[in-house]
Write a protein that holds these residues in place. Sequence first.
Motif, PDB file in Angstrom:
ATOM      1  N   GLY B 166       0.860  -1.360   0.065  1.00 40.80           N
ATOM      2  CA  GLY B 166      -0.021  -0.114   0.103  1.00 40.80           C
ATOM      3  C   GLY B 166       0.914   1.199  -0.078  1.00 40.80           C
ATOM      4  O   GLY B 166       0.624   2.351  -0.663  1.00 40.80           O
ATOM      5  N   THR B 167       1.932   1.020   0.666  1.00 45.56           N
ATOM      6  CA  THR B 167       2.862   2.447   0.795  1.00 45.56           C
ATOM      7  C   THR B 167       3.386   2.860  -0.561  1.00 45.56           C
ATOM      8  O   THR B 167       3.628   3.942  -0.943  1.00 45.56           O
ATOM      9  CB  THR B 167       3.976   2.062   1.792  1.00 45.56           C
ATOM     10  N   LYS B 168       3.854   1.748  -1.233  1.00 45.15           N
ATOM     11  CA  LYS B 168       4.402   1.809  -2.705  1.00 45.15           C
ATOM     12  C   LYS B 168       3.307   2.358  -3.541  1.00 45.15           C
ATOM     13  O   LYS B 168       3.651   3.706  -4.341  1.00 45.15           O
ATOM     14  CB  LYS B 168       4.926   0.651  -3.206  1.00 45.15           C
ATOM     15  N   ALA B 169       2.239   2.067  -3.466  1.00 39.22           N
ATOM     16  CA  ALA B 169       1.134   2.600  -4.306  1.00 39.22           C
ATOM     17  C   ALA B 169       0.946   4.028  -3.987  1.00 39.22           C
ATOM     18  O   ALA B 169       0.658   5.068  -4.849  1.00 39.22           O
ATOM     19  CB  ALA B 169      -0.159   1.771  -4.171  1.00 39.22           C
ATOM     20  N   PHE B 170       0.511   4.424  -2.759  1.00 42.04           N
ATOM     21  CA  PHE B 170       0.456   5.844  -2.113  1.00 42.04           C
ATOM     22  C   PHE B 170       1.655   6.564  -2.611  1.00 42.04           C
ATOM     23  O   PHE B 170       1.451   7.739  -2.909  1.00 42.04           O
ATOM     24  CB  PHE B 170       0.469   5.612  -0.531  1.00 42.04           C
ATOM     25  N   ALA B 171       2.839   6.150  -2.532  1.00 36.19           N
ATOM     26  CA  ALA B 171       3.962   6.839  -2.773  1.00 36.19           C
ATOM     27  C   ALA B 171       4.266   7.217  -4.251  1.00 36.19           C
ATOM     28  O   ALA B 171       4.334   8.331  -4.658  1.00 36.19           O
ATOM     29  CB  ALA B 171       5.467   6.117  -2.292  1.00 36.19           C
ATOM     30  N   GLU B 172       3.812   6.430  -5.140  1.00 36.73           N
ATOM     31  CA  GLU B 172       3.733   6.655  -6.717  1.00 36.73           C
ATOM     32  C   GLU B 172       2.583   7.549  -6.888  1.00 36.73           C
ATOM     33  O   GLU B 172       2.793   8.451  -7.994  1.00 36.73           O
ATOM     34  CB  GLU B 172       3.396   5.290  -7.474  1.00 36.73           C
TER      35      GLU B 172
END
Lengths: 462, 400
Positions: B166-172
């Motif tokens: 989830g954090t990666k998707a959020f960061a992107e």
Amino acid sequence: MSAPTDPAHDLPDTPPDASPAPGGLSRRAVLGLGGGLAVVGAAVGLGVGRLTAPEPASTSSGTRTYPFTGAHQAGIATPAQDRLYLAAFDLTTSSRDEVVALLQRWTTIAARLTQGLSAGPYGPASGPYDAPPDDTGEAADLPPAGLTITFGFGRSMFVGSDGADRYGLASRLPGALVDLPHFPADNLDPARTGGDLVVQACADDPQIAVHAIRNLSRAAFGSATIRWTQLGYGRTSSTSTAQRTPRNLFGFKDGTANVKAEETSALDEHVWVPASAASADSTDSRWMTGGSYLVARRIRMRIEPWDRTSLREQENLVGRNKGEGAPLSGGTEFTEPDFTASGRGGQPLIATNAHVRLAHPDFNAGVRMLRRGYNFTDGNDSLGRLDAGLFFIAFVTDPRTHYIPMQNQLSKSDGLMEYLEHTGSGLFAVPPGIEDGHFVLGADGTPLTTRHSPFVGQDLFA
Amino acid sequence: MSRSTVGALALAALVLPLAAGCVSNDDTPSAAGTGAPGRLTVSSTADACAVSATTAPSGTLTFTVKNDGTDVTEFYLLAEDGLRVISEVENVGPGISRDLVVQARPGSYFTACKPGMVGDGIRAPFTVTDSGTEVGPTGDTAAQLKAAETQYVAYVKDQVGALIAGTKAFAEAYKAGDDDTARALYAPTRAHWERVEPVAESFGDLDPLTDAREADLEDGQAWSGWHYIEKDLWQPTAEANGGKEYTPLTDAQRVVAADDLVKYTQQLVDEVNKPGFTFEAFQIANGSKALLDEVANGKVTGEEEIWSHTDLWDFQANVDGARVAYDGLADVVEAADPELAAELESRFTEIDALLAEQGSIEKGFTFYDKLSQDQVKALATAVDALSEPLSRLTATVTGA
């Protein structure tokens, strides 16, 4: 039957040589005021409130007085009394002369109240029948209870928020009277923070302390108004080796390693402002020599979560045991903590984030403070939780070296911080005391306010 | 975030008197006071381990261990085989007294002091006679605790896995300037963090690097993590920002902020997937209570998410995490103190019901600033009602 001349407020021009008249002063009041008040007499009916009240049979702590005059203001190295009422004021006048007049009124009233006299010469139940009494009266039948009154100046008295030189004092602003920085996790309420002036009233009876602030506030109307106040109880520090170490609302002994009145060289090093401080300043701060800096922090404790914390965690966070106050490295209360002692697995017996470690002089470049804090309970918040904690007061020689670095370290790393929240703050320059023998005395031999009356902080305005 | 360390084994000092109030007088533990059968004193010195009695009746025993020597000492109650530790106190400094409270069944034991923390200790036989008092669970507690630890570690890995995804998707989304998507992902992704936050706290700086609020910082300290980006996604007015105009992050600053968040989260993933990673039963129990403290200190006051006002997502996630931690230990608690187990069950149910009135992590919650004062008060009251019995969990589990 002799009578005092007039209430202090109304006598700005009484000459400084007003001659003492025989008065009904008790011996302690005379001694307490020092050489300027060498008056012993037998007259009665002076209307000096408490002095005419019956004395308790024993010399209990209630009848104790501390001298108002001296090289340093009272209420710092004085053995900590049980109760506090501290008030921060904002100046409402733009006149330097009015500030001086206020300080003269305050100094006179403080000199009187601390010696068991009424606020004004008539007292609460005498004087012109169509005028309000010059003392509010709630302390009339009570002993002085060791009252001390200590005055200090905030940075905002020297420079306004817009940078304005409000009273021509900017060139006298000491380098040490800084704006305290934001410390990690600070949650300061502006309504409990700052102030142009501070008055710390301490006594063993809360009604005596409140009476003092009430009468000083009354004397300030038109010149200054209360910004915030704090009631405190259960002194959380000992300032004399003769006192037992008290407990804070976490239930732990607090202030074991405090600077005590008996440690005169430690007071000189860590509490009083030396003459050399002024030479280091770019401004003229010689008026602060012999003074000190008062740091006030309203530290709310998260009481309910703390009470649900295991004894193990409580002791590990503090670094002392709860029963005796001994450091976890062993010994008894006054044993020096051994921060190198380790237990199972080589882990330090006093944890690296323990309060006693992070607040210790060994981890703070050797600095110490004279702490004079109190517990407080100001009712509850809207969630039904106690609004309670520690009203931290410390007197230090320079907050830049003796408070700010330590507080940064504590706020950042102290394990106890999870249970603490700083909600109010103040830093005040506390000038030195005033000498014996300079008070202007009325006909009854007690101090009066005149244009010539001495006042705390006089050298600042000289 | 919080700075408290997860403490080590805790003892049953508080829970016993409370539990005693719920049973008949016959079962009340021995009254306090020296000389009472359940109260013993131990004096540990360099060459002696003087216990005030060599026998005691079964039930609650309190050994007040005083270190009269000059070395750090430990005191043990060992089983008949002289190997298995029934209970212990460690790290007792010279001059210090500490209580060891233990539920002792009838049988033969050894007492042992270990001054200097080395060797087998100074031992003596100790007998517990049958007082007729029922003591402790009959099941295999050790096996149940082991199972709880395994389950909990698996839960942590699962949550942290979902968190990094989830954090990666959020960061992107945030780096790409797709703020709507980032805002939508913010609270549900953080829920995975909030469920296992006490674990993250056990890794030192990871917690402040990932989850520090602006007010937690020292003057001039660099800020990173979730709340740094939160403020940029829900930009405050000057009035809400201490009178200062908020300056949005530049594209370059966004990249750094997003990459840092992913980097620190990845460190957490790496830590919990190390072969040696374990979370012991007492840590799970302390963690359960710590999660409720998090709610009490930050979420219920709206201080955690001051810009996004998504405090209830965190609140629910903290309660979820506390519940999972408790559930793993529930069998042990059920056996050791059924009334505590029943109370915790009903308090968890109450608080979940109250939260459900405001939404869910999946469908979204009421924003904190839209809650009425009465609603906040009701939630705070439920937190306190659950936290109080939950604070007895560690002592119950470790004393079982």
